[in-house]
Scaffold this motif. Structure first.
Motif, PDB file in Angstrom:
ATOM      1  N   THR A 286       6.011  -2.300  -8.302  1.00 50.07           N
ATOM      2  CA  THR A 286       7.014  -3.326  -8.602  1.00 50.07           C
ATOM      3  C   THR A 286       6.647  -4.718  -8.086  1.00 50.07           C
ATOM      4  O   THR A 286       7.024  -5.713  -8.694  1.00 50.07           O
ATOM      5  N   ARG A 287       5.905  -4.796  -6.972  1.00 51.44           N
ATOM      6  CA  ARG A 287       5.608  -6.092  -6.363  1.00 51.44           C
ATOM      7  C   ARG A 287       4.128  -6.409  -6.291  1.00 51.44           C
ATOM      8  O   ARG A 287       3.750  -7.486  -5.839  1.00 51.44           O
ATOM      9  N   GLY A 288       3.293  -5.455  -6.618  1.00 50.91           N
ATOM     10  CA  GLY A 288       1.859  -5.651  -6.478  1.00 50.91           C
ATOM     11  C   GLY A 288       1.406  -5.273  -5.077  1.00 50.91           C
ATOM     12  O   GLY A 288       2.223  -5.103  -4.169  1.00 50.91           O
ATOM     13  N   ALA A 289       0.104  -5.151  -4.906  1.00 47.16           N
ATOM     14  CA  ALA A 289      -0.449  -4.723  -3.615  1.00 47.16           C
ATOM     15  C   ALA A 289      -0.167  -5.738  -2.518  1.00 47.16           C
ATOM     16  O   ALA A 289      -0.023  -5.364  -1.353  1.00 47.16           O
ATOM     17  N   ASP A 290      -0.057  -7.021  -2.869  1.00 44.05           N
ATOM     18  CA  ASP A 290       0.228  -8.032  -1.847  1.00 44.05           C
ATOM     19  C   ASP A 290       1.611  -7.832  -1.225  1.00 44.05           C
ATOM     20  O   ASP A 290       1.847  -8.274  -0.103  1.00 44.05           O
ATOM     21  N   GLY A 291       2.506  -7.178  -1.941  1.00 40.45           N
ATOM     22  CA  GLY A 291       3.850  -6.929  -1.433  1.00 40.45           C
ATOM     23  C   GLY A 291       3.945  -5.748  -0.488  1.00 40.45           C
ATOM     24  O   GLY A 291       5.009  -5.483   0.076  1.00 40.45           O
ATOM     25  N   LEU A 292       2.843  -5.023  -0.327  1.00 44.27           N
ATOM     26  CA  LEU A 292       2.855  -3.831   0.520  1.00 44.27           C
ATOM     27  C   LEU A 292       2.310  -4.146   1.907  1.00 44.27           C
ATOM     28  O   LEU A 292       1.131  -4.462   2.071  1.00 44.27           O
ATOM     29  N   THR A 293       3.182  -4.069   2.881  1.00 48.97           N
ATOM     30  CA  THR A 293       2.796  -4.179   4.292  1.00 48.97           C
ATOM     31  C   THR A 293       3.485  -3.031   5.015  1.00 48.97           C
ATOM     32  O   THR A 293       4.371  -2.371   4.451  1.00 48.97           O
ATOM     33  N   LEU A 294       3.119  -2.806   6.233  1.00 50.85           N
ATOM     34  CA  LEU A 294       3.789  -1.759   7.003  1.00 50.85           C
ATOM     35  C   LEU A 294       5.255  -2.119   7.245  1.00 50.85           C
ATOM     36  O   LEU A 294       6.117  -1.239   7.277  1.00 50.85           O
ATOM     37  N   VAL A 295       5.546  -3.400   7.362  1.00 51.84           N
ATOM     38  CA  VAL A 295       6.929  -3.837   7.559  1.00 51.84           C
ATOM     39  C   VAL A 295       7.754  -3.602   6.297  1.00 51.84           C
ATOM     40  O   VAL A 295       8.852  -3.034   6.359  1.00 51.84           O
ATOM     41  N   THR A 296       7.225  -4.021   5.123  1.00 55.87           N
ATOM     42  CA  THR A 296       7.991  -3.800   3.883  1.00 55.87           C
ATOM     43  C   THR A 296       8.125  -2.308   3.603  1.00 55.87           C
ATOM     44  O   THR A 296       9.157  -1.866   3.098  1.00 55.87           O
TER      45      THR A 296
ATOM     46  N   SER B  73      12.102   3.157  10.892  1.00 58.89           N
ATOM     47  CA  SER B  73      11.727   2.119  11.845  1.00 58.89           C
ATOM     48  C   SER B  73      10.259   1.739  11.649  1.00 58.89           C
ATOM     49  O   SER B  73       9.456   2.529  11.148  1.00 58.89           O
ATOM     50  N   ARG B  74       9.928   0.552  12.065  1.00 62.02           N
ATOM     51  CA  ARG B  74       8.540   0.083  11.955  1.00 62.02           C
ATOM     52  C   ARG B  74       7.575   0.993  12.711  1.00 62.02           C
ATOM     53  O   ARG B  74       6.492   1.278  12.200  1.00 62.02           O
ATOM     54  N   PRO B  75       7.940   1.455  13.911  1.00 62.01           N
ATOM     55  CA  PRO B  75       7.003   2.337  14.622  1.00 62.01           C
ATOM     56  C   PRO B  75       6.648   3.607  13.835  1.00 62.01           C
ATOM     57  O   PRO B  75       5.530   4.111  13.954  1.00 62.01           O
ATOM     58  N   ILE B  76       7.568   4.098  13.024  1.00 61.95           N
ATOM     59  CA  ILE B  76       7.258   5.288  12.214  1.00 61.95           C
ATOM     60  C   ILE B  76       6.159   4.955  11.208  1.00 61.95           C
ATOM     61  O   ILE B  76       5.186   5.697  11.042  1.00 61.95           O
ATOM     62  N   ALA B  77       6.302   3.814  10.527  1.00 57.90           N
ATOM     63  CA  ALA B  77       5.281   3.410   9.549  1.00 57.90           C
ATOM     64  C   ALA B  77       3.936   3.197  10.239  1.00 57.90           C
ATOM     65  O   ALA B  77       2.894   3.651   9.751  1.00 57.90           O
ATOM     66  N   TYR B  78       3.949   2.535  11.391  1.00 56.35           N
ATOM     67  CA  TYR B  78       2.704   2.285  12.126  1.00 56.35           C
ATOM     68  C   TYR B  78       2.105   3.588  12.657  1.00 56.35           C
ATOM     69  O   TYR B  78       0.887   3.741  12.692  1.00 56.35           O
ATOM     70  N   ASP B  79       2.953   4.514  13.055  1.00 54.48           N
ATOM     71  CA  ASP B  79       2.466   5.796  13.561  1.00 54.48           C
ATOM     72  C   ASP B  79       1.710   6.570  12.478  1.00 54.48           C
ATOM     73  O   ASP B  79       0.715   7.232  12.751  1.00 54.48           O
ATOM     74  N   HIS B  80       2.164   6.453  11.240  1.00 58.36           N
ATOM     75  CA  HIS B  80       1.520   7.194  10.146  1.00 58.36           C
ATOM     76  C   HIS B  80       0.245   6.526   9.642  1.00 58.36           C
ATOM     77  O   HIS B  80      -0.693   7.218   9.235  1.00 58.36           O
ATOM     78  N   PHE B  81       0.194   5.182   9.638  1.00 61.59           N
ATOM     79  CA  PHE B  81      -0.924   4.512   8.986  1.00 61.59           C
ATOM     80  C   PHE B  81      -1.666   3.506   9.870  1.00 61.59           C
ATOM     81  O   PHE B  81      -2.746   3.057   9.501  1.00 61.59           O
ATOM     82  N   ALA B  82      -1.102   3.114  10.972  1.00 62.37           N
ATOM     83  CA  ALA B  82      -1.690   2.209  11.967  1.00 62.37           C
ATOM     84  C   ALA B  82      -1.902   0.774  11.469  1.00 62.37           C
ATOM     85  O   ALA B  82      -1.499  -0.169  12.123  1.00 62.37           O
ATOM     86  N   THR B  83      -2.553   0.618  10.312  1.00 63.66           N
ATOM     87  CA  THR B  83      -2.858  -0.722   9.796  1.00 63.66           C
ATOM     88  C   THR B  83      -2.565  -0.768   8.301  1.00 63.66           C
ATOM     89  O   THR B  83      -2.455   0.270   7.638  1.00 63.66           O
ATOM     90  N   ARG B  84      -2.496  -1.967   7.766  1.00 60.61           N
ATOM     91  CA  ARG B  84      -2.305  -2.113   6.323  1.00 60.61           C
ATOM     92  C   ARG B  84      -3.481  -1.498   5.543  1.00 60.61           C
ATOM     93  O   ARG B  84      -3.266  -0.758   4.582  1.00 60.61           O
ATOM     94  N   PRO B  85      -4.743  -1.761   5.954  1.00 63.30           N
ATOM     95  CA  PRO B  85      -5.843  -1.082   5.251  1.00 63.30           C
ATOM     96  C   PRO B  85      -5.737   0.445   5.343  1.00 63.30           C
ATOM     97  O   PRO B  85      -6.060   1.146   4.388  1.00 63.30           O
ATOM     98  N   GLY B  86      -5.275   0.947   6.486  1.00 60.94           N
ATOM     99  CA  GLY B  86      -5.077   2.400   6.609  1.00 60.94           C
ATOM    100  C   GLY B  86      -4.050   2.912   5.614  1.00 60.94           C
ATOM    101  O   GLY B  86      -4.225   3.971   5.003  1.00 60.94           O
ATOM    102  N   LEU B  87      -2.982   2.160   5.428  1.00 58.08           N
ATOM    103  CA  LEU B  87      -1.955   2.517   4.442  1.00 58.08           C
ATOM    104  C   LEU B  87      -2.522   2.454   3.031  1.00 58.08           C
ATOM    105  O   LEU B  87      -2.338   3.381   2.233  1.00 58.08           O
ATOM    106  N   LEU B  88      -3.235   1.373   2.718  1.00 58.60           N
ATOM    107  CA  LEU B  88      -3.814   1.228   1.377  1.00 58.60           C
ATOM    108  C   LEU B  88      -4.824   2.337   1.080  1.00 58.60           C
ATOM    109  O   LEU B  88      -4.854   2.874  -0.030  1.00 58.60           O
ATOM    110  N   LEU B  89      -5.645   2.691   2.073  1.00 57.68           N
ATOM    111  CA  LEU B  89      -6.619   3.769   1.884  1.00 57.68           C
ATOM    112  C   LEU B  89      -5.918   5.107   1.652  1.00 57.68           C
ATOM    113  O   LEU B  89      -6.329   5.885   0.785  1.00 57.68           O
TER     114      LEU B  89
END
Length: 196
Positions: free
Chosen positions: A27-37, A45-61
């Motif tokens: 819906t927003r493109g890859a630029d719209g995807l961050t751990l916060v969004t 919570s943000r810590p849950i997202a960070y716990d699963h992926f650590a970084t934005r590149p980790g999430l994208l991968l």
């Protein structure tokens, strides 16, 4: 009436987060995807997202791997149902390759977002190798080439498929033309006599 968030297992939460990440990219493109969004959209919570992926590149991968697995599962199913002939198998491979772009536009968006990432380069190599192996295994019964020679041709065919996909994206070819071109290239690459 407020609902209490359901406590999910770690794996179920990861799947939920990846589902949400895919929706954000669509819906927003890859630029719209961050751990916060991601955390906001998933209602965690943000810590849950960070716990699963650590970084934005980790999430994208992680999202890229998941989308690739879905694509590979789809082509495997299609190959199982294909008529047992070189033409049918080549057409299924070609159609599945180009359908991926139409059915999962977020895969190319995520790939583009990861360009230049050393981790992505390694993942791309691994995925290309896996896809080439899948193709070579499906085509081996119809080829006079040794397995390693056929696998190498499949790597080359994937490069050709990428170039044809670029033409398709530029609207310089139709879906049907792209599938036919790749099918013809695959069939032309099955014969050892082409080594002359």
């Amino acid at each position: 009436m407020a609902t209490t968030p359901t406590r999910l297992s770690r794996q179920a939460r990861r799947e939920q987060l990846l589902d949400t990440a895919g929706t954000i990219v669509r819906t927003r493109g890859a630029d719209g995807l961050t751990l916060v969004t991601l955390a906001e959209e998933a209602g965690v919570s943000r810590p849950i997202a960070y716990d699963h992926f650590a970084t934005r590149p980790g999430l994208l991968l992680a999202l890229h791997r998941r989308l690739d697995e879905r694509h590979r599962a789809g082509i495997t199913r299609a190959l199982r149902d294909a008529a047992p002939s070189a033409g049918a198998v080549a057409r299924v491979i070609s159609a599945a390759y180009f359908a991926c772009a139409a059915d999962m536009p977020e895969l190319s968006a995520v790939s583009a977002a990861l360009k230049g990432s050393p981790e992505m380069e390694a993942v791309q190599h691994e995925l290309t190798e896996g896809y080439a192996e899948l193709m070579a295994t499906a085509l081996l019964p119809y080829s006079s080439l040794a397995p390693q020679a056929l696998r190498l041709r499949c790597v080359g065919l994937l490069g050709a498929a990428e170039a044809i996909a670029a033409e398709l994206n530029r609207e310089r070819a139709t879906d049907g033309e792209a599938v036919t071109a790749l099918t013809d290239l695959i069939l032309g690459g099955l014969d050892a006599r082409a080594d002359r």
